[in-house]
Enzyme design. Sequence first.
Site, PDB file in Angstrom:
ATOM      1  N   LYS A   1     -14.506   2.093  14.189  1.00  0.00           N
ATOM      2  CA  LYS A   1     -13.235   1.396  14.494  1.00  0.00           C
ATOM      3  C   LYS A   1     -12.850   1.575  15.957  1.00  0.00           C
ATOM      4  CE  LYS A   1     -11.569   1.486   9.902  1.00  0.00           C
ATOM      5  NZ  LYS A   1     -10.784   2.102   8.878  1.00  0.00           N
TER       6      LYS A   1
ATOM      7  N   PHE B   1      -5.194   4.516  13.913  1.00  0.00           N
ATOM      8  CA  PHE B   1      -5.387   5.496  12.854  1.00  0.00           C
ATOM      9  C   PHE B   1      -6.491   4.976  11.943  1.00  0.00           C
ATOM     10  CE2 PHE B   1      -2.135   8.886  12.573  1.00  0.00           C
ATOM     11  CZ  PHE B   1      -1.492   8.629  13.777  1.00  0.00           C
TER      12      PHE B   1
ATOM     13  N   ASN C   1       0.840  -1.200   0.000  1.00  0.00           N
ATOM     14  CA  ASN C   1       0.000   0.000   0.000  1.00  0.00           C
ATOM     15  C   ASN C   1       0.877   1.252   0.000  1.00  0.00           C
ATOM     16  OD1 ASN C   1       0.397   0.967   2.852  1.00  0.00           O
ATOM     17  ND2 ASN C   1      -0.342  -1.116   3.248  1.00  0.00           N
TER      18      ASN C   1
ATOM     19  N   LYS D   1       9.406 -18.000  -7.895  1.00  0.00           N
ATOM     20  CA  LYS D   1       8.674 -16.985  -8.659  1.00  0.00           C
ATOM     21  C   LYS D   1       7.650 -17.644  -9.595  1.00  0.00           C
ATOM     22  CE  LYS D   1       9.134 -13.249 -11.906  1.00  0.00           C
ATOM     23  NZ  LYS D   1       9.926 -12.631 -12.962  1.00  0.00           N
TER      24      LYS D   1
ATOM     25  N   LYS E   1     -12.557  -1.934  17.900  1.00  0.00           N
ATOM     26  CA  LYS E   1     -11.228  -2.373  18.346  1.00  0.00           C
ATOM     27  C   LYS E   1     -10.969  -2.025  19.809  1.00  0.00           C
ATOM     28  CE  LYS E   1      -9.391  -1.868  13.674  1.00  0.00           C
ATOM     29  NZ  LYS E   1      -8.272  -2.471  12.969  1.00  0.00           N
TER      30      LYS E   1
ATOM     31  N   ASP F   1      -5.106  -5.646   4.866  1.00  0.00           N
ATOM     32  CA  ASP F   1      -6.275  -6.346   5.410  1.00  0.00           C
ATOM     33  C   ASP F   1      -6.322  -7.805   4.958  1.00  0.00           C
ATOM     34  OD1 ASP F   1      -7.344  -4.109   6.777  1.00  0.00           O
ATOM     35  OD2 ASP F   1      -7.860  -3.258   4.830  1.00  0.00           O
TER      36      ASP F   1
HETATM   37  O1  C5P Z   1      -9.195  -1.892  10.272  1.00  0.00           O
HETATM   38  P1  C5P Z   1      -8.453  -0.733   9.810  1.00  0.00           P
HETATM   39  O2  C5P Z   1      -7.249  -1.090   8.993  1.00  0.00           O
HETATM   40  O3  C5P Z   1      -9.202   0.288   9.069  1.00  0.00           O
HETATM   41  O4  C5P Z   1      -7.969  -0.031  11.166  1.00  0.00           O
HETATM   42  C1  C5P Z   1      -6.995   0.913  11.232  1.00  0.00           C
HETATM   43  C2  C5P Z   1      -6.185   0.794  12.487  1.00  0.00           C
HETATM   44  O5  C5P Z   1      -6.028  -0.562  12.891  1.00  0.00           O
HETATM   45  C3  C5P Z   1      -4.795   1.313  12.267  1.00  0.00           C
HETATM   46  O6  C5P Z   1      -4.319   1.874  13.460  1.00  0.00           O
HETATM   47  C4  C5P Z   1      -4.019   0.067  11.892  1.00  0.00           C
HETATM   48  O7  C5P Z   1      -2.654   0.210  12.161  1.00  0.00           O
HETATM   49  C5  C5P Z   1      -4.674  -1.007  12.753  1.00  0.00           C
HETATM   50  N1  C5P Z   1      -4.704  -2.322  12.124  1.00  0.00           N
HETATM   51  C6  C5P Z   1      -4.115  -3.389  12.772  1.00  0.00           C
HETATM   52  N2  C5P Z   1      -4.139  -4.628  12.207  1.00  0.00           N
HETATM   53  C7  C5P Z   1      -4.736  -4.842  11.038  1.00  0.00           C
HETATM   54  C8  C5P Z   1      -5.346  -3.786  10.376  1.00  0.00           C
HETATM   55  C9  C5P Z   1      -5.295  -2.531  10.942  1.00  0.00           C
HETATM   56  O8  C5P Z   1      -3.570  -3.200  13.842  1.00  0.00           O
HETATM   57  N3  C5P Z   1      -4.739  -6.054  10.517  1.00  0.00           N
END
Ligand code: C5P
Length: 392
Positions: free
Chosen positions: A332, A318, A209, A287, A336, A277
């Site tokens: 979120k 974030f 990303n 490869k 979380k 994600d």
């Molecule tokens: O779920 P999302 O990616 O939108 O959430 C964002 C926050 O969750 C960010 O702080 C990111 O670093 C954290 N995150 C995480 N583990 C993941 C996905 C996101 O800790 N697998």
Amino acid sequence: MLTDKIVVLGITGSIAAYKAAELASRLTQAGVRVDVVMTEAAQKFISPLTLRSLTHRLVASDMWEPLEEHRISHVSMAQAADVVVIAPATANIIAKIACGMADDLLSSMVLATKAPVIIAPAMNVNMYENPVTHANIEKLRERGFYIVEPCTGRLACDTVGRGRLAETAQIMGAIKIVLGKNGDMAGKKVVVTAGGTREPIDPVRFIGNRSSGKMGYALAESARDRGARVTLVTAAGLPEPTGIETLAVESAAEMLAAVQKAVKGADALVMAAAVADFRPKVMAKSKIKKATLSLNMELERTPDILADAEGNFIRVGFAAESENLLANAKKKLADKVLDLIVANDVTAAGSGFGTDTNKVTLISRDGSETDLPLMTKREVADKVWDWVVTNE
Ligand code: C5P
């Protein structure tokens, strides 16, 4: 944090003396009052006029001709200093300080100061590795002097070895660490993540990303400068910041493992990393040939690091969003079970991936919102730690 601080910069007779000009310039630009003291030998390598022009201050060197109109003497300088930095420091000045000698302005000033002293050695590799120099440096370290180790590289004497003056950024970092020792985060341990994870498809390709890591590094440096012990878990591949334990990782799985270890005993975890994600369900060992590369790759969810990391610490996430910013961020925060979420509109001008500025809203666990104007990532970082310090 450097604004209005007083740094006494001691320059001694090494060919690296010219690099002190850059350090003096960077410090002055950062709002520091830089009082330069040059030894006689240093003036053979670089002119006091250079330092005077860069710092806009008189340069001191002669013990017997104090610049009275500026009340500069070794004692008044020693008392005024917030920190003394000797860069470059020759084997000679190191030996003199280790023995408590005071036969010129710089050595007298060091003996007279109660301010912390940073020493950045620079010399020929054999002089550096000589047991006498080694013992002198260790003696100073034991007495609380902060040593910025020289690096390995090509030396002026045409040899390659250890003894090259540390980079200006490292010396600047050391000054910030020393000045931040009594900051409002002294004694705290924090973990910060940075960068975008890379989920391997095969040994060559990955799913990634646009995260640059700048926000995470700004958070780590801000906490360090306020006196915290910082572990930075980074997938950004940027240079290691001075005074920060830096763990380089690539994938979400590696980041999870590193974070789980690092958060033991931590006071806060700030997840600025853009964690993928999804990841390929299997990574090919070799490869994948273009002809056999499937258009339908099977993906699976990555672990949620922020939600899964075990421990009793402040959790800051974030939310990088391109639409419905606040609603998504609040969801979120709740899902979380976070203490704070930094809602970040990645489509706003000057905000989001790769920029040096960010436009964010802080939403805390009690639902209160603080809409911040466009500011540098460092300023955003300072605001995040302000929240952590006041809401623990
Ligand atoms: O779920 P999302 O990616 O939108 O959430 C964002 C926050 O969750 C960010 O702080 C990111 O670093 C954290 N995150 C995480 N583990 C993941 C996905 C996101 O800790 N697998």
